[in-house]
Design an enzyme around this catalytic site. Structure first.
Site, PDB file in Angstrom:
ATOM      1  N   ILE A  91       0.847  -1.189   0.000  1.00  0.00           N
ATOM      2  CA  ILE A  91       0.000   0.000   0.000  1.00  0.00           C
ATOM      3  C   ILE A  91       0.887   1.245   0.000  1.00  0.00           C
ATOM      4  O   ILE A  91       2.039   1.204   0.436  1.00  0.00           O
ATOM      5  CB  ILE A  91      -0.963   0.016   1.215  1.00  0.00           C
ATOM      6  CG1 ILE A  91      -2.079   1.045   1.014  1.00  0.00           C
ATOM      7  CG2 ILE A  91      -0.214   0.228   2.528  1.00  0.00           C
ATOM      8  CD1 ILE A  91      -3.235   0.899   1.996  1.00  0.00           C
ATOM      9  N   CYS A  92       0.337   2.342  -0.509  1.00  0.00           N
ATOM     10  CA  CYS A  92       0.989   3.653  -0.452  1.00  0.00           C
ATOM     11  C   CYS A  92      -0.123   4.685  -0.240  1.00  0.00           C
ATOM     12  O   CYS A  92      -1.197   4.327   0.256  1.00  0.00           O
ATOM     13  CB  CYS A  92       1.794   3.930  -1.720  1.00  0.00           C
ATOM     14  SG  CYS A  92       0.809   4.082  -3.214  1.00  0.00           S
ATOM     15  N   ARG A  93       0.094   5.900  -0.613  1.00  0.00           N
ATOM     16  CA  ARG A  93      -0.934   6.929  -0.413  1.00  0.00           C
ATOM     17  C   ARG A  93      -2.104   6.741  -1.378  1.00  0.00           C
ATOM     18  O   ARG A  93      -3.247   6.749  -0.982  1.00  0.00           O
ATOM     19  CB  ARG A  93      -0.340   8.331  -0.558  1.00  0.00           C
ATOM     20  CG  ARG A  93      -1.360   9.448  -0.306  1.00  0.00           C
ATOM     21  CD  ARG A  93      -0.781  10.832  -0.516  1.00  0.00           C
ATOM     22  NE  ARG A  93      -0.233  11.011  -1.859  1.00  0.00           N
ATOM     23  CZ  ARG A  93      -0.937  11.322  -2.944  1.00  0.00           C
ATOM     24  NH1 ARG A  93      -2.247  11.455  -2.875  1.00  0.00           N
ATOM     25  NH2 ARG A  93      -0.348  11.466  -4.103  1.00  0.00           N
ATOM     26  N   GLY A  95      -1.858   4.468  -4.497  1.00  0.00           N
ATOM     27  CA  GLY A  95      -1.805   3.252  -5.309  1.00  0.00           C
ATOM     28  C   GLY A  95      -0.769   3.307  -6.409  1.00  0.00           C
ATOM     29  O   GLY A  95      -0.537   2.309  -7.085  1.00  0.00           O
ATOM     30  N   MET A 120      -3.942   4.591   0.903  1.00  0.00           N
ATOM     31  CA  MET A 120      -4.409   5.194   2.156  1.00  0.00           C
ATOM     32  C   MET A 120      -5.523   6.211   1.912  1.00  0.00           C
ATOM     33  O   MET A 120      -6.352   6.429   2.798  1.00  0.00           O
ATOM     34  CB  MET A 120      -3.242   5.854   2.896  1.00  0.00           C
ATOM     35  CG  MET A 120      -2.218   4.874   3.451  1.00  0.00           C
ATOM     36  SD  MET A 120      -2.885   3.729   4.678  1.00  0.00           S
ATOM     37  CE  MET A 120      -3.246   4.837   6.041  1.00  0.00           C
TER      38      MET A 120
END
Length: 128
Positions: A91-93, A95, A120
């Protein structure tokens, strides 16, 4: 002359077959939603790895409990010190970095990669 053409065609077909087999066996990156991530985290399998590839300051500002911070900027074959056949959920902020991380891990030989679409930004669960 005819034997050379037949031999050339056999070589081309052989190389094409090998290339097809290689491409067919390559790892596909699975995409899941944040809801699917929540379900995976409720009952994780023993070989699952959950990583957040945001930078340390982003991670410290709020992350999903159970995620390990492994920033994309530091990701290497050496820092990815988990089994290559583990299910790696990334996961990141938003995608985007997670897709990049998955592609990088794919290049290192990881075979079971999962990208969280929306990252996120779409996470509605708890954060710490």
């Amino acid at each position: 002359m005819g034997k050379k053409i037949v031999f050339g065609l056999v070589i081309i077909l052989f190389v094409g077959f090998i290339g097809f087999q290689f491409m067919n066996s390559s790892t596909e990156i699975q995409n899941i939603s944040t809801d699917e991530l929540a379900n995976k985290m409720e009952s994780p399998e023993s070989d699952m790895v959950f990583i957040d590839v945001r930078e340390p300051d982003e991670f410290a500002a709020g992350h999903i409990p159970g995620m390990t911070n492994l920033p994309l900027s530091t990701l290497s074959e050496e820092t990815a010190d988990f089994p290559k056949d583990s299910e790696v959920v990334i996961i990141c902020r938003s995608g985007n970095r997670s897709v990049t991380a998955a592609e990088q891990l794919q290049g290192y030989g990881f075979t079971n990669l999962v990208n969280v679409v929306g990252g996120m930004n779409d996470w509605a669960g708890d954060i710490e």
